[in-house]
Enzyme design. Structure first.
Site, PDB file in Angstrom:
ATOM      1  N   HIS A  63      -6.291  -8.377  -1.144  1.00 53.69           N
ATOM      2  CA  HIS A  63      -4.948  -8.385  -0.441  1.00 53.69           C
ATOM      3  C   HIS A  63      -5.424  -8.836   1.006  1.00 53.69           C
ATOM      4  O   HIS A  63      -5.649  -7.946   1.686  1.00 53.69           O
ATOM      5  CB  HIS A  63      -4.394  -6.967  -0.411  1.00 53.69           C
ATOM      6  CG  HIS A  63      -4.149  -6.454  -2.072  1.00 53.69           C
ATOM      7  ND1 HIS A  63      -3.120  -6.389  -2.468  1.00 53.69           N
ATOM      8  CD2 HIS A  63      -4.994  -5.714  -2.620  1.00 53.69           C
ATOM      9  CE1 HIS A  63      -3.090  -6.004  -3.799  1.00 53.69           C
ATOM     10  NE2 HIS A  63      -4.512  -5.322  -3.634  1.00 53.69           N
ATOM     11  N   LYS A 146       0.672 -12.333 -11.085  1.00 53.82           N
ATOM     12  CA  LYS A 146       0.190 -11.066 -11.128  1.00 53.82           C
ATOM     13  C   LYS A 146       1.460 -10.090 -11.609  1.00 53.82           C
ATOM     14  O   LYS A 146       2.527 -10.231 -11.002  1.00 53.82           O
ATOM     15  CB  LYS A 146      -0.232 -10.619  -9.634  1.00 53.82           C
ATOM     16  CG  LYS A 146      -0.501  -9.108  -9.274  1.00 53.82           C
ATOM     17  CD  LYS A 146      -1.533  -8.677 -10.104  1.00 53.82           C
ATOM     18  CE  LYS A 146      -1.936  -7.100  -9.865  1.00 53.82           C
ATOM     19  NZ  LYS A 146      -2.492  -6.992  -8.624  1.00 53.82           N
ATOM     20  N   HIS A 181      -1.721  -4.955 -13.112  1.00 55.87           N
ATOM     21  CA  HIS A 181      -1.915  -3.667 -12.729  1.00 55.87           C
ATOM     22  C   HIS A 181      -1.541  -2.689 -13.816  1.00 55.87           C
ATOM     23  O   HIS A 181      -0.235  -2.575 -13.860  1.00 55.87           O
ATOM     24  CB  HIS A 181      -1.346  -3.392 -11.221  1.00 55.87           C
ATOM     25  CG  HIS A 181      -1.348  -2.199 -11.027  1.00 55.87           C
ATOM     26  ND1 HIS A 181      -2.051  -1.645  -9.666  1.00 55.87           N
ATOM     27  CD2 HIS A 181      -1.294  -0.814 -11.605  1.00 55.87           C
ATOM     28  CE1 HIS A 181      -2.254  -0.557  -9.231  1.00 55.87           C
ATOM     29  NE2 HIS A 181      -1.766   0.042 -10.566  1.00 55.87           N
ATOM     30  N   ASP A 310     -10.849  -5.035  -4.855  1.00 55.82           N
ATOM     31  CA  ASP A 310      -9.516  -4.741  -4.511  1.00 55.82           C
ATOM     32  C   ASP A 310      -9.461  -4.225  -3.030  1.00 55.82           C
ATOM     33  O   ASP A 310      -8.879  -3.098  -2.755  1.00 55.82           O
ATOM     34  CB  ASP A 310      -9.120  -3.436  -5.340  1.00 55.82           C
ATOM     35  CG  ASP A 310      -7.496  -3.185  -5.313  1.00 55.82           C
ATOM     36  OD1 ASP A 310      -6.865  -3.810  -4.704  1.00 55.82           O
ATOM     37  OD2 ASP A 310      -7.145  -2.144  -5.900  1.00 55.82           O
ATOM     38  N   HIS A 314      -4.953  -0.917   4.808  1.00 58.55           N
ATOM     39  CA  HIS A 314      -3.902  -0.473   5.645  1.00 58.55           C
ATOM     40  C   HIS A 314      -4.283   0.004   6.955  1.00 58.55           C
ATOM     41  O   HIS A 314      -5.212   0.118   7.279  1.00 58.55           O
ATOM     42  CB  HIS A 314      -3.261   0.909   4.742  1.00 58.55           C
ATOM     43  CG  HIS A 314      -2.837   0.310   3.403  1.00 58.55           C
ATOM     44  ND1 HIS A 314      -1.569  -0.303   2.977  1.00 58.55           N
ATOM     45  CD2 HIS A 314      -3.411   0.830   2.187  1.00 58.55           C
ATOM     46  CE1 HIS A 314      -1.479  -0.258   1.918  1.00 58.55           C
ATOM     47  NE2 HIS A 314      -2.647  -0.040   1.138  1.00 58.55           N
ATOM     48  N   PRO A 329      -1.858   4.021  -0.810  1.00 62.20           N
ATOM     49  CA  PRO A 329      -2.955   3.895  -1.382  1.00 62.20           C
ATOM     50  C   PRO A 329      -3.900   2.527  -1.448  1.00 62.20           C
ATOM     51  O   PRO A 329      -3.058   1.490  -1.035  1.00 62.20           O
ATOM     52  CB  PRO A 329      -2.791   3.998  -2.850  1.00 62.20           C
ATOM     53  CG  PRO A 329      -1.213   3.511  -3.033  1.00 62.20           C
ATOM     54  CD  PRO A 329      -0.700   4.008  -1.508  1.00 62.20           C
ATOM     55  N   GLY A 330      -5.232   2.212  -1.247  1.00 61.61           N
ATOM     56  CA  GLY A 330      -5.914   1.360  -1.142  1.00 61.61           C
ATOM     57  C   GLY A 330      -7.079   1.308   0.096  1.00 61.61           C
ATOM     58  O   GLY A 330      -6.711   2.172   0.907  1.00 61.61           O
TER      59      GLY A 330
HETATM   60  C1  NCD Z   1      -2.966  -2.181  -3.338  1.00 57.85           C
HETATM   61  C2  NCD Z   1      -2.322  -2.516  -2.187  1.00 57.85           C
HETATM   62  O1  NCD Z   1      -2.482  -1.692  -1.182  1.00 57.85           O
HETATM   63  O2  NCD Z   1      -1.787  -3.452  -1.974  1.00 57.85           O
HETATM   64  N1  NCD Z   1      -3.406  -0.680  -3.245  1.00 57.85           N
HETATM   65  C3  NCD Z   1      -4.356  -0.120  -4.261  1.00 57.85           C
HETATM   66  O3  NCD Z   1      -4.255   1.116  -4.162  1.00 57.85           O
HETATM   67  N2  NCD Z   1      -5.167  -0.788  -4.941  1.00 57.85           N
HETATM   68  C4  NCD Z   1      -2.260  -2.424  -4.705  1.00 57.85           C
HETATM   69  C5  NCD Z   1      -2.980  -2.469  -5.893  1.00 57.85           C
HETATM   70  O4  NCD Z   1      -3.900  -3.325  -6.092  1.00 57.85           O
HETATM   71  O5  NCD Z   1      -2.502  -1.995  -6.765  1.00 57.85           O
HETATM   72 ZN    ZN Z   2      -3.316  -2.785  -8.395  1.00 56.99          ZN
HETATM   73 ZN    ZN Z   3      -4.971  -4.600  -5.304  1.00 54.84          ZN
END
Ligand code: NCD
Ligand code: ZN
Ligand code: ZN
Ligand code: ZN
Length: 450
Positions: A63, A146, A181, A310, A314, A329-330
């Site tokens: 991302h 996606k 996803h 992934d 943030h 999340p991420g």
């Molecule tokens: C991802 C995001 O922040 O864009 N977050 C995550 O927890 N993996 C979204 C995703 O890949 O599902």
């Molecule tokens: Zn995802």
């Molecule tokens: Zn992702």
């Protein structure tokens, strides 16, 4: 005529084995891989001091953010993080602001990226509602589509199997993959609501709402549509052995399915999640140590096709919060993937050959990225130089990513990338970015347009 560049005094990983010698580069391509005496003369000679040259890593799940989310990451910081981590090509996800979901938003993203990227970038698009628009997005060069089943992103209604089947059939004709996803939105929402109404706000409650059954339910549903449409489905960040079992079964029955595992699902367990707290929260969440060991088995048996980061940055503020439900999340992963897995190579947990297959060869095969993913004469000179013996410690405060935190912060690693070449240009040297954006390319998908 001398060639542009020769990398010498190296060990080169090509054709599945390591040989001493070097690599000659001309016009951004690998001109020759040979023993030193057989290399041509060059304008620019780089002594690799016995280090190992491997294909630049190809990360199919990143991302990069930018646009309205540039406070989290932008094209320059994200691709700087990539090359710092030995990643020369990455595929960018569409859950942006605005969402990448039609030819207009895709073109805009490509335009923004053009002069700001240090690594090669290909783009996913979310699914637009109309088949015509799907066609146009492919025409614009999306590498893949996606589909998020955990939240409504893009134009197509994610609850409508008939609509999805129609779209999958169209995409199958275009010959590009659909990344999924796989988490069932309804199941997540149902349990989240109950947990919230009971006043639970901790990670345990989050895990209850995002169980492995949430994943398998979504996978089952998509596999049915995959069988009927014959489209190529790529499952993102698989987190459970049950999922992998279903994918293997579908594969045996002839479905075109692949899947990726992430460093966090392979190296962190839910037991440590509780200690690490919110910064390591990600979707799907990491699982128990028992499941983690099964994922490793699947990785070694080539049931997992790809390792992808992934990378989901943030702001630190978004990662904090008293209630888990308010935390984004991420986690960022571009700068830790390779050192973490080189450490596993050193520990004998995975062979270098398998690591290269999972991080370069297979990604290029599955996403039809031609001329990349291997060190071969005629291929693009995307080359990562690694020092397998160098010991280091992960320091998130020094990330190029804007997200300067990591569940792997302070981990000791053995084996790090020391130089990264993108299309023949040295962009990272000993952890420093040494080039302006410019050498990297935007990669376009090879849709079979009719
Ligand atoms: C991802 C995001 O922040 O864009 N977050 C995550 O927890 N993996 C979204 C995703 O890949 O599902
Ligand atoms: Zn995802
Ligand atoms: Zn992702
Ligand atoms: Zn069409």
């Amino acid at each position: 005529m001398p060639v542009e560049t020769v990398l010498y005094n190296a060990r080169v990983f090509a054709n599945g084995r390591i040989t001493r010698g070097g690599i000659a580069i001309e016009d951004g391509k690998i001109f020759r891989i040979a023993k030193e005496i057989n290399l041509p003369i060059a304008v620019n000679k780089v002594d690799l001091k016995g280090c190992l040259a491997i294909p630049g890593l190809v990360d199919v799940h990143v991302h990069l953010r930018g646009q309205m989310q540039a406070y989290k990451e932008d094209f320059f910081t994200g691709t700087s993080a990539a090359v710092a981590g030995g990643i020369t090509t990455l595929l960018d996800m569409p859950n942006n602001e605005p969402v990448t979901m039609d030819s207009g938003s895709l073109k805009e993203r490509m335009r923004d990226a053009r002069s700001n990227i240090l690594a090669n970038v290909g783009f996913y698009s979310a699914l637009p509602e109309s088949l015509d628009e799907i066609h146009r997005v492919a025409q614009c060069g999306a590498i893949g589509f996606k589909l998020y089943l955990n939240s409504q992103i893009g134009g197509i209604g994610i609850d409508d199997d008939d609509k999805l089947l129609e779209a999958f059939k169209e995409i199958r004709e275009l010959g590009i993959p659909i990344a999924v996803h796989a988490e069932d939105k309804e199941m997540i929402e149902k349990v989240s609501k109950i947990q919230q109404s009971l006043g639970f706000v901790d990670i345990n409650a989050y895990l209850k709402a995002h169980t492995t059954n949430v994943e398998t339910k979504a996978v089952r549903r998509i596999l049915k549509i995959a069988h009927r449409s014959k489209a190529h489905i790529h499952f993102c960040h698989v987190s459970s052995d049950k999922t992998i079992f279903l994918i293997q079964k579908a594969r045996k029955e002839g479905a075109a399915v692949s899947c990726e595992g992430t460093p966090h699902h392979l190296l962190l367990s839910s037991e440590c999640l509780k200690n690490l707290g919110h910064i390591s929260l990600t979707d799907p969440p990491v699982r128990t140590g028992k499941v983690m060991r099964k994922l490793w088995e699947a990785l070694r048996n080539a049931q997992i096709d790809i390792i992808a980061s992934d990378h989901a940055p943030h702001s630190i503020g978004e990662k904090k919060g008293d209630a888990v439900w308010n935390v984004k999340p991420g986690i960022p992963g571009l700068e830790t993937l390779l050192p973490l897995f080189l450490t596993k190579v050193n520990e004998g947990q995975i062979t270098l050959e398998n690591l290269v297959r999972l991080t370069a060869q297979k990604p290029c095969e599955i996403f039809s990225l031609q001329g990349r993913g291997s060190l071969k004469e005629g291929y693009n000179a995307d080359i990562t130089i690694i020092d397998l013996h160098r010991q280091s410690r992960i320091d998130a405060s020094r990330f190029y990513s804007k997200a300067k935190y990591s569940p792997f912060d302070k981990w000791s690693v053995k084996g790090i990338p020391v130089k990264t070449f993108v299309n023949g240009v040295l962009v990272m040297d000993e952890g420093k970015i040494v080039e302006n954006a410019g050498a990297a390319r935007i990669l376009r998908g090879k849709a079979l347009l009719m």
